[in-house]
Design an enzyme around this catalytic site. Structure first.
Site, PDB file in Angstrom:
ATOM      1  N   GLN A 128      88.833   0.388   1.090  1.00  0.00           N
ATOM      2  CA  GLN A 128      88.373   1.239   2.602  1.00  0.00           C
ATOM      3  C   GLN A 128      87.849   3.016   2.499  1.00  0.00           C
ATOM      4  OE1 GLN A 128      86.471   0.854   5.448  1.00  0.00           O
ATOM      5  NE2 GLN A 128      87.051   2.576   6.109  1.00  0.00           N
ATOM      6  N   GLU A 129      89.661   3.415   2.205  1.00  0.00           N
ATOM      7  CA  GLU A 129      89.517   5.145   2.275  1.00  0.00           C
ATOM      8  C   GLU A 129      88.622   6.197   0.786  1.00  0.00           C
ATOM      9  OE1 GLU A 129      90.918   6.794   3.976  1.00  0.00           O
ATOM     10  OE2 GLU A 129      93.392   6.074   4.752  1.00  0.00           O
ATOM     11  N   SER A 130      88.406   5.381   0.447  1.00  0.00           N
ATOM     12  CA  SER A 130      87.410   5.747  -0.879  1.00  0.00           C
ATOM     13  C   SER A 130      86.073   5.077  -1.613  1.00  0.00           C
ATOM     14  CB  SER A 130      88.908   6.921  -1.872  1.00  0.00           C
ATOM     15  OG  SER A 130      89.421   5.680  -2.889  1.00  0.00           O
ATOM     16  N   TYR A 142      88.961   1.493  11.339  1.00  0.00           N
ATOM     17  CA  TYR A 142      89.902   1.800  10.386  1.00  0.00           C
ATOM     18  C   TYR A 142      90.845   0.851   9.657  1.00  0.00           C
ATOM     19  CZ  TYR A 142      93.071   3.566   7.003  1.00  0.00           C
ATOM     20  OH  TYR A 142      94.228   4.331   5.928  1.00  0.00           O
TER      21      TYR A 142
END
Length: 252
Positions: free
Chosen positions: A155-157, A242
């Site tokens: 999810q982050e990168s 998120y």
């Protein structure tokens, strides 16, 4: 940045500013042992610390030319000892950088040697396999499920170690500059440091919010202050998405 580069750019100025003492240690190993022993037993006086730190040129030279596990472990212990309590006041930035860099190298080496024992990710998390050994190491150190770390990275990168957000977050776990500094991460684009720092921060959020995964993830994204303010996941669409996406990856 290599240890040699750090030394050439910052050591001399930092050491002279710190102590004004350039004494050389006759035996670097003994100096490490003595310093660690004094700090851990709380017997080190200000003068003692300044005298020991005056021998930094020898310590830096030893670290720069000795990459053995023993030296790296000693650096890790010294770094941990001096960055807790009042002793942190006496650590020159150059020494911190050198020691931290050396410890990170040890972490990468250890992770590489255990690669064959690392977890294998599938489906949407398959991109994490490139960092499997590092994820496994961080999971073991901070008592986390490797799949949870991989889900956050997705999810982050999307497993891009060079990823940078418009807000200034960077790396696989998208650490903000202030958070990275707080966690002791000196290079957020280094996968080993970023994963270890992100895992450490997630563990802190889990501990702070009673082990509740959704709340901890919200705190990771929006900050613990906002979670406390709203008594749970904040009413921010970004944070709500998120949390939902990471939990879906994790529980799939």
């Amino acid at each position: 940045m290599t240890i040699s580069t750090i030394r050439s750019l910052t050591d001399t100025a930092a050491i002279q500013t710190m102590t004004g003492d350039t004494q050389q240690a006759a035996n670097t190993s003994s100096l490490f042992s003595e310093l660690i022993s004094d700090v851990l037993s709380n017997n080190a006086s200000t003068n003692d610390l300044q005298n020991y730190l005056g021998a930094i040129p020898s310590l830096v030279n030893a670290l720069d030319n000795d990459s053995t596990a023993t030296t790296a472990s000693t650096a890790s212990l010294l770094l941990g000892s001096l960055t807790t309590g009042t002793a942190s006041t006496y650590m020159p930035p150059a020494l911190y950088s050198v020691l931290n860099d050396h410890v990170q190298k040890e972490q990468v080496t250890n992770a590489t040697t255990t690669d064959t024992n690392s977890v294998i990710f599938e489906g949407s998390l398959a991109g994490a396999n490139k960092y499997s050994a590092l994820i496994q190491q961080a999971a073991e150190k901070y008592d986390l499920d490797p799949k949870l770390i991989a889900s956050m990275m997705k999810q982050e990168s999307n497993f891009n170690a060079s990823a940078k957000s418009y807000a200034g977050a960077s790396g696989l776990m998208q650490l903000m500059p202030a958070t990275a500094k707080y966690l002791g991460v000196t290079n957020s684009l280094d996968p080993a440091q970023n994963i270890m720092g992100g895992a450490k921060y997630l563990r802190q959020m889990l501990d702070q919010f009673g082990g509740n995964l959704e709340t901890a993830l919200a705190a990771y994204n929006a900050g613990p202050g906002n979670v406390k303010k709203y008594g749970g996941i904040p009413p921010f669409k970004e944070t709500q998405n998120y949390v939902a996406k990471i939990t879906n990856y994790y529980r799939a």
